[in-house]
Motif scaffolding. Structure first.
Motif, PDB file in Angstrom:
ATOM      1  N   PRO A  83      24.477  57.074  24.338  1.00  0.00           N
ATOM      2  CA  PRO A  83      25.397  55.873  24.353  1.00  0.00           C
ATOM      3  C   PRO A  83      25.267  54.773  25.452  1.00  0.00           C
ATOM      4  O   PRO A  83      24.509  54.660  26.845  1.00  0.00           O
ATOM      5  N   HIS A  84      25.631  53.724  24.518  1.00  0.00           N
ATOM      6  CA  HIS A  84      25.310  52.822  25.390  1.00  0.00           C
ATOM      7  C   HIS A  84      26.289  51.313  24.888  1.00  0.00           C
ATOM      8  O   HIS A  84      26.884  51.781  23.838  1.00  0.00           O
ATOM      9  N   TRP A  85      27.266  50.804  25.417  1.00  0.00           N
ATOM     10  CA  TRP A  85      27.011  49.896  26.947  1.00  0.00           C
ATOM     11  C   TRP A  85      28.431  51.031  27.685  1.00  0.00           C
ATOM     12  O   TRP A  85      29.316  50.892  26.793  1.00  0.00           O
ATOM     13  N   SER A  86      27.982  51.321  28.395  1.00  0.00           N
ATOM     14  CA  SER A  86      28.911  52.387  29.222  1.00  0.00           C
ATOM     15  C   SER A  86      29.590  51.561  30.098  1.00  0.00           C
ATOM     16  O   SER A  86      29.690  50.250  30.867  1.00  0.00           O
ATOM     17  N   ALA A  87      31.332  51.925  30.268  1.00  0.00           N
ATOM     18  CA  ALA A  87      31.948  51.032  30.694  1.00  0.00           C
ATOM     19  C   ALA A  87      31.639  51.628  32.865  1.00  0.00           C
ATOM     20  O   ALA A  87      30.679  52.297  32.947  1.00  0.00           O
ATOM     21  N   GLN A  88      31.291  50.462  33.398  1.00  0.00           N
ATOM     22  CA  GLN A  88      30.876  49.702  34.936  1.00  0.00           C
ATOM     23  C   GLN A  88      32.175  49.888  35.654  1.00  0.00           C
ATOM     24  O   GLN A  88      31.811  49.540  36.931  1.00  0.00           O
ATOM     25  N   GLY A  89      33.119  49.929  35.611  1.00  0.00           N
ATOM     26  CA  GLY A  89      34.406  50.234  36.821  1.00  0.00           C
ATOM     27  C   GLY A  89      34.309  48.398  36.525  1.00  0.00           C
ATOM     28  O   GLY A  89      34.612  47.231  36.126  1.00  0.00           O
ATOM     29  N   ASN A  90      36.480  47.583  36.595  1.00  0.00           N
ATOM     30  CA  ASN A  90      36.636  46.686  36.464  1.00  0.00           C
ATOM     31  C   ASN A  90      36.530  45.831  35.586  1.00  0.00           C
ATOM     32  O   ASN A  90      36.146  44.150  35.466  1.00  0.00           O
ATOM     33  N   SER A  91      36.541  46.581  34.632  1.00  0.00           N
ATOM     34  CA  SER A  91      36.908  45.635  33.132  1.00  0.00           C
ATOM     35  C   SER A  91      35.803  45.646  32.570  1.00  0.00           C
ATOM     36  O   SER A  91      35.121  45.177  31.241  1.00  0.00           O
ATOM     37  N   CYS A  92      34.154  45.982  33.143  1.00  0.00           N
ATOM     38  CA  CYS A  92      33.196  45.311  33.152  1.00  0.00           C
ATOM     39  C   CYS A  92      32.280  46.899  32.271  1.00  0.00           C
ATOM     40  O   CYS A  92      31.839  47.627  32.595  1.00  0.00           O
ATOM     41  N   ASP A  93      31.566  46.196  31.682  1.00  0.00           N
ATOM     42  CA  ASP A  93      29.962  47.445  30.992  1.00  0.00           C
ATOM     43  C   ASP A  93      29.024  47.120  31.148  1.00  0.00           C
ATOM     44  O   ASP A  93      28.409  46.297  32.431  1.00  0.00           O
ATOM     45  N   THR A  94      27.835  48.055  30.537  1.00  0.00           N
ATOM     46  CA  THR A  94      26.739  47.464  31.384  1.00  0.00           C
ATOM     47  C   THR A  94      26.099  46.596  30.852  1.00  0.00           C
ATOM     48  O   THR A  94      25.445  45.590  31.553  1.00  0.00           O
ATOM     49  N   ARG A  95      26.518  46.074  29.715  1.00  0.00           N
ATOM     50  CA  ARG A  95      25.797  44.770  29.431  1.00  0.00           C
ATOM     51  C   ARG A  95      26.633  43.506  29.779  1.00  0.00           C
ATOM     52  O   ARG A  95      25.752  42.879  30.479  1.00  0.00           O
ATOM     53  N   GLU A  96      27.764  43.193  30.569  1.00  0.00           N
ATOM     54  CA  GLU A  96      27.839  42.278  31.090  1.00  0.00           C
ATOM     55  C   GLU A  96      27.333  41.990  33.008  1.00  0.00           C
ATOM     56  O   GLU A  96      26.835  41.261  33.066  1.00  0.00           O
ATOM     57  N   LYS A  97      27.340  43.250  33.045  1.00  0.00           N
ATOM     58  CA  LYS A  97      26.333  43.625  34.378  1.00  0.00           C
ATOM     59  C   LYS A  97      25.448  43.286  34.459  1.00  0.00           C
ATOM     60  O   LYS A  97      24.820  42.458  35.455  1.00  0.00           O
ATOM     61  N   VAL A  98      24.843  43.272  33.924  1.00  0.00           N
ATOM     62  CA  VAL A  98      23.453  42.847  33.785  1.00  0.00           C
ATOM     63  C   VAL A  98      23.570  41.463  33.484  1.00  0.00           C
ATOM     64  O   VAL A  98      23.172  40.610  34.071  1.00  0.00           O
ATOM     65  N   LEU A  99      24.151  40.537  32.215  1.00  0.00           N
ATOM     66  CA  LEU A  99      24.149  39.159  32.470  1.00  0.00           C
ATOM     67  C   LEU A  99      24.989  38.960  33.400  1.00  0.00           C
ATOM     68  O   LEU A  99      24.322  37.856  34.157  1.00  0.00           O
ATOM     69  N   ALA A 100      25.259  39.316  34.550  1.00  0.00           N
ATOM     70  CA  ALA A 100      25.751  38.967  35.312  1.00  0.00           C
ATOM     71  C   ALA A 100      24.577  38.756  36.792  1.00  0.00           C
ATOM     72  O   ALA A 100      24.833  37.666  36.922  1.00  0.00           O
ATOM     73  N   ARG A 101      23.987  39.567  36.704  1.00  0.00           N
ATOM     74  CA  ARG A 101      22.852  39.893  37.798  1.00  0.00           C
ATOM     75  C   ARG A 101      22.040  38.923  36.826  1.00  0.00           C
ATOM     76  O   ARG A 101      21.143  38.181  37.663  1.00  0.00           O
ATOM     77  N   ALA A 102      21.798  38.917  36.279  1.00  0.00           N
ATOM     78  CA  ALA A 102      20.627  37.992  34.641  1.00  0.00           C
ATOM     79  C   ALA A 102      20.858  36.849  35.231  1.00  0.00           C
ATOM     80  O   ALA A 102      19.740  35.530  35.388  1.00  0.00           O
ATOM     81  N   GLY A 103      22.336  35.971  35.502  1.00  0.00           N
ATOM     82  CA  GLY A 103      22.418  34.581  35.382  1.00  0.00           C
ATOM     83  C   GLY A 103      22.324  33.624  36.577  1.00  0.00           C
ATOM     84  O   GLY A 103      22.568  34.597  37.551  1.00  0.00           O
ATOM     85  N   THR A 104      22.679  32.709  36.550  1.00  0.00           N
ATOM     86  CA  THR A 104      23.502  31.428  37.668  1.00  0.00           C
ATOM     87  C   THR A 104      24.008  30.772  36.813  1.00  0.00           C
ATOM     88  O   THR A 104      24.971  30.308  36.151  1.00  0.00           O
TER      89      THR A 104
END
Length: 232
Positions: A83-104
């Motif tokens: 199962p993916h992309w799991s909820a990560q809190g604050n309306s974010c899922d795993t995909r959005e967390k990766v995009l945030a940390r990988a980008g500028t």
């Protein structure tokens, strides 16, 4: 990864019974020797935000300790068993967390979706400003994990693997390279940007070691070759 690549095609239930320790990576052994930086290896374009990438020397040591075995059966496999992309809190899922940390300069809307930013794809070095052009790739594809040991995991552990934000298992790459990679291992597919081979091999080895997954003899040989690029 509806953005293009909502599901990373190339990364990639009846669960096998297991003891509690099987539900998470082991907390001992070579996966936790504390050498998760890359102080003696130059970072490749696109490595930004990728956690837990070991040094080349540590990766070489871990590679030697991986169990070599032929690929197991694909019987029973489906992406739904990871199962993916799991909820990560604050309306974010795993995909959005990766995009945030990988980008500028990543800007997100009220639903945590990346609406602007700048990313460099590790696999081909391409610079991207539209998140819809990116897939979130599983460094070790789900199908590869299945046939190298994950078929015996619980569903809980497979979900943890598919959403692991603490190890170098998830990265934002161009959809075209992700889909070319498919579920192939390094013996069959290598990033077109050879400058990323050092990072790629170190990250792959880190994930396989952490989750006690096996490697084939051809896979191990190619990883060894790719590690050599760290010293050039």
């Amino acid at each position: 990864m509806a953005l293009v690549g909502l599901v990373a095609v190339g990364c990639s239930p009846g669960d096998s019974s297991s003891s509690p320790s099987q539900d998470k990576p082991s907390a001992s052994g070579p996966a936790d020797d504390g050498k998760d930086g890359s102080k003696d290896d130059s970072k490749a374009a696109g490595e930004k935000g990728l956690p837990g990438v070991p040094t080349a020397a540590t990766a070489q040591h871990r590679l030697a300790g991986l169990k070599v075995a032929a690929h197991g059966s694909m019987s029973g496999y489906s992406r739904e068993r990871f199962p993916h992309w799991s909820a990560q809190g604050n309306s974010c899922d795993t995909r959005e967390k990766v995009l945030a940390r990988a980008g500028t300069d990543v800007e997100r809307d009220a639903e945590c979706r990346a609406v602007s930013g700048h990313w460099t794809s590790l696999y081909d070095g391409k610079e991207v400003t539209d998140a819809s052009e990116l897939d979130i790739d599983h460094m070790v594809p789900l199908a590869n994990a299945w046939r190298s040991g994950a078929d015996a995991w619980t569903q809980h552990k497979r979900e943890a693997f598919a959403n692991d934000l603490t190890r170098p298992q998830l990265l934002a790459v161009t959809a075209s390279t992700n889909r070319t990679k498919g579920d192939q291992g390094p013996e069959e597919w290598q990033p077109p940007a050879k400058s990323s081979w050092c990072t790629y091999s170190r990250a792959w080895i880190a994930v396989k070691t952490t989750y006690r997954l096996t490697v084939t003899s051809d896979e191990k040989r190619k990883l060894d070759d790719m590690l050599e690029t760290c010293h050039r």
